[in-house]
Design an enzyme around this catalytic site. Structure first.
Site, PDB file in Angstrom:
ATOM      1  N   ALA A   1      36.583  43.806  40.700  1.00  0.00           N
ATOM      2  CA  ALA A   1      37.379  44.397  41.772  1.00  0.00           C
ATOM      3  C   ALA A   1      38.431  45.279  41.119  1.00  0.00           C
ATOM      4  CB  ALA A   1      38.026  43.294  42.595  1.00  0.00           C
TER       5      ALA A   1
ATOM      6  N   GLY B   1      34.277  40.789  39.995  1.00  0.00           N
ATOM      7  CA  GLY B   1      33.545  41.184  41.202  1.00  0.00           C
ATOM      8  C   GLY B   1      32.224  41.871  40.868  1.00  0.00           C
TER       9      GLY B   1
ATOM     10  N   GLU C   1      29.874  39.080  40.374  1.00  0.00           N
ATOM     11  CA  GLU C   1      29.629  38.527  41.709  1.00  0.00           C
ATOM     12  C   GLU C   1      28.696  39.437  42.512  1.00  0.00           C
ATOM     13  OE1 GLU C   1      33.909  38.183  42.394  1.00  0.00           O
ATOM     14  OE2 GLU C   1      33.604  36.055  42.841  1.00  0.00           O
TER      15      GLU C   1
ATOM     16  N   GLU D   1      38.569  36.669  35.852  1.00  0.00           N
ATOM     17  CA  GLU D   1      39.699  36.697  36.792  1.00  0.00           C
ATOM     18  C   GLU D   1      40.871  35.847  36.321  1.00  0.00           C
ATOM     19  OE1 GLU D   1      36.522  36.379  37.652  1.00  0.00           O
ATOM     20  OE2 GLU D   1      36.095  37.521  39.475  1.00  0.00           O
TER      21      GLU D   1
HETATM   22  N1  CO8 Z   1      40.137  47.543  37.948  1.00  0.00           N
HETATM   23  C1  CO8 Z   1      40.749  48.727  37.861  1.00  0.00           C
HETATM   24  N2  CO8 Z   1      40.567  49.593  36.840  1.00  0.00           N
HETATM   25  C2  CO8 Z   1      39.733  49.221  35.857  1.00  0.00           C
HETATM   26  C3  CO8 Z   1      39.059  47.997  35.880  1.00  0.00           C
HETATM   27  C4  CO8 Z   1      39.279  47.125  36.991  1.00  0.00           C
HETATM   28  N3  CO8 Z   1      38.656  45.951  37.129  1.00  0.00           N
HETATM   29  N4  CO8 Z   1      38.305  47.912  34.761  1.00  0.00           N
HETATM   30  C5  CO8 Z   1      38.507  49.045  34.079  1.00  0.00           C
HETATM   31  N5  CO8 Z   1      39.366  49.841  34.741  1.00  0.00           N
HETATM   32  C6  CO8 Z   1      39.875  51.146  34.341  1.00  0.00           C
HETATM   33  C7  CO8 Z   1      40.928  51.046  33.270  1.00  0.00           C
HETATM   34  O1  CO8 Z   1      42.178  50.748  33.818  1.00  0.00           O
HETATM   35  C8  CO8 Z   1      40.869  52.418  32.655  1.00  0.00           C
HETATM   36  O2  CO8 Z   1      41.562  53.316  33.513  1.00  0.00           O
HETATM   37  P1  CO8 Z   1      42.595  54.390  32.862  1.00  0.00           P
HETATM   38  O3  CO8 Z   1      41.708  55.314  32.052  1.00  0.00           O
HETATM   39  O4  CO8 Z   1      43.180  55.033  34.067  1.00  0.00           O
HETATM   40  O5  CO8 Z   1      43.561  53.612  32.024  1.00  0.00           O
HETATM   41  C9  CO8 Z   1      39.376  52.768  32.749  1.00  0.00           C
HETATM   42  O6  CO8 Z   1      38.820  51.908  33.752  1.00  0.00           O
HETATM   43  C10 CO8 Z   1      38.628  52.497  31.480  1.00  0.00           C
HETATM   44  O7  CO8 Z   1      38.937  51.176  31.070  1.00  0.00           O
HETATM   45  P2  CO8 Z   1      39.319  50.800  29.557  1.00  0.00           P
HETATM   46  O8  CO8 Z   1      40.055  51.931  28.922  1.00  0.00           O
HETATM   47  O9  CO8 Z   1      39.958  49.476  29.570  1.00  0.00           O
HETATM   48  O10 CO8 Z   1      37.836  50.770  28.938  1.00  0.00           O
HETATM   49  P3  CO8 Z   1      37.257  49.801  27.827  1.00  0.00           P
HETATM   50  O11 CO8 Z   1      35.831  50.231  27.652  1.00  0.00           O
HETATM   51  O12 CO8 Z   1      38.138  49.760  26.638  1.00  0.00           O
HETATM   52  O13 CO8 Z   1      37.288  48.328  28.494  1.00  0.00           O
HETATM   53  C11 CO8 Z   1      36.860  46.687  30.188  1.00  0.00           C
HETATM   54  C12 CO8 Z   1      36.501  48.062  29.617  1.00  0.00           C
HETATM   55  C13 CO8 Z   1      36.472  45.590  29.191  1.00  0.00           C
HETATM   56  C14 CO8 Z   1      36.043  46.526  31.456  1.00  0.00           C
HETATM   57  C15 CO8 Z   1      38.361  46.588  30.499  1.00  0.00           C
HETATM   58  O14 CO8 Z   1      38.735  47.737  31.230  1.00  0.00           O
HETATM   59  C16 CO8 Z   1      38.705  45.382  31.321  1.00  0.00           C
HETATM   60  O15 CO8 Z   1      38.916  44.314  30.775  1.00  0.00           O
HETATM   61  N6  CO8 Z   1      38.789  45.559  32.668  1.00  0.00           N
HETATM   62  C17 CO8 Z   1      39.152  44.484  33.551  1.00  0.00           C
HETATM   63  C18 CO8 Z   1      38.018  43.513  33.750  1.00  0.00           C
HETATM   64  C19 CO8 Z   1      38.443  42.424  34.711  1.00  0.00           C
HETATM   65  O16 CO8 Z   1      39.391  41.710  34.507  1.00  0.00           O
HETATM   66  N7  CO8 Z   1      37.685  42.309  35.839  1.00  0.00           N
HETATM   67  C20 CO8 Z   1      37.987  41.339  36.850  1.00  0.00           C
HETATM   68  C21 CO8 Z   1      38.862  41.971  37.854  1.00  0.00           C
HETATM   69  S1  CO8 Z   1      39.444  40.819  39.087  1.00  0.00           S
HETATM   70  C22 CO8 Z   1      38.119  40.615  40.096  1.00  0.00           C
HETATM   71  O17 CO8 Z   1      37.063  41.174  39.915  1.00  0.00           O
HETATM   72  C23 CO8 Z   1      38.326  39.715  41.271  1.00  0.00           C
HETATM   73  C24 CO8 Z   1      37.096  39.663  42.142  1.00  0.00           C
HETATM   74  C25 CO8 Z   1      37.451  39.107  43.447  1.00  0.00           C
HETATM   75  C26 CO8 Z   1      36.465  39.634  44.513  1.00  0.00           C
HETATM   76  C27 CO8 Z   1      37.034  39.626  45.865  1.00  0.00           C
HETATM   77  C28 CO8 Z   1      37.985  40.782  46.049  1.00  0.00           C
HETATM   78  C29 CO8 Z   1      38.706  40.818  47.289  1.00  0.00           C
END
Ligand code: CO8
Length: 256
Positions: free
Chosen positions: A64, A107, A110, A130
């Protein structure tokens, strides 16, 4: 191009592709709304028999959109009513194949688990991170994951937030098939074409009965199966399939 792209192929297969590469296909409200609208439309489209759900080579979806949730309160999250958007995918009557290349996190994992079959590239990663950002899964991660892989593997992933690679996911029962990265979409399309050539009503009954039966007592589930089995004998495709077998020719199914 939009953030969710739908491609209709000639073989009754539709490909729904998340196209937000700059955010690793993070599922913001716009993406989730578009996914729900497309799934509802594809469920109703008679020409479509199977749906392939894909991201890009880097990410299926990295969860998400954290930026969209970071400052939200509980009531606001409730008012977003995102469960209705997920439901449109969960209740799709047609088979859904997730073609997972790269990251399927939070997400995104999921979302993959909303599919009926998961095809993963060798370097795909599945995780529920998460807990690392102070929350927990909210779209089935604690439930579908436990049902797929069992309590102990699921707890390991959920409580540590550590992802697993595609081979590990396959061994755990979270992935149907692992293929070389470049083959993810072709392999998913190949499976989709195979299923699309099957009698659609039988295919849909298998999906409906299996999913409903998994949450029901065995006797009830077996009764559901029996009723659906009997129902299919009133379809033209049952007659076509069995007569084609007897007449030693290929069947042609029309979904009637
Ligand atoms: N949300 C928002 N932006 C994201 C997300 C995310 N989940 N993942 C990546 N991005 C963005 C980064 O912020 C970055 O943006 P910017 O260039 O503006 O800084 C861009 O994508 C590229 O990301 P990275 O530079 O971090 O790229 P990397 O290749 O180094 O890393 C990763 C990729 C490993 C995916 C890393 O970005 C990361 O750890 N992301 C978060 C992953 C995470 O924690 N996911 C879980 C999120 S919570 C969730 O999913 C709850 C679900 C509940 C469902 C019900 C909802 C109502």
């Amino acid at each position: 191009m939009g953030e969710v792209v739908v491609e209709h192929r000639g073989d009754a297969v539709a490909v729904v592709r998340i196209n937000r590469p700059e955010a690793r296909n993070a599922l913001n409200t716009a993406v989730r709304t578009a996914l729900a609208e497309h799934f509802l439309a594809l469920a109703a489209a008679e020409a479509v028999r199977v749906i392939v759900l894909a991201g890009d080579p880097e990410a299926f979806a990295a969860g998400a959109d954290i930026k969209e949730m970071a400052e939200a309160g509980a009531a606001e999250m409730m008012l977003r009513r995102t469960h209705l958007l997920w439901r449109a995918i969960a209740q799709c009557p047609k088979p859904v194949i997730a073609a997972v290349a790269g990251l399927a996190l939070g997400g995104g994992c999921e979302l993959a688990m909303h599919a009926d079959i998961i095809v993963a590239g060798e370097s795909a990663q599945f995780g529920q991170p998460e807990v690392r950002v102070g929350i927990m899964p909210g779209a089935g991660g604690t439930q579908r994951l436990a049902r797929a892989v069992g309590k102990y593997k699921a707890m390991l992933m959920l409580l540590t937030g550590r992802p697993v690679d595609a081979r590990t996911a396959e061994a755990m029962g979270l992935v149907s098939q692992v293929v070389p990265d470049a083959d993810v979409l072709p392999a998913a399309l190949d499976l989709a074409a195979t299923i699309a050539a099957m009698p659609p009503l039988a295919v849909q009954q298998i999906k409906e009965v299996m999913l409903a039966g998994m949450d029901a007592p065995l006797d009830t589930a077996l009764m559901l199966e029996r009723k659906a089995f009997q129902l299919l004998f009133d379809t033209r495709d049952q007659k076509e399939g069995m007569r084609a077998f007897v007449e030693r020719r290929r069947p042609s199914y029309e979904g009637r």
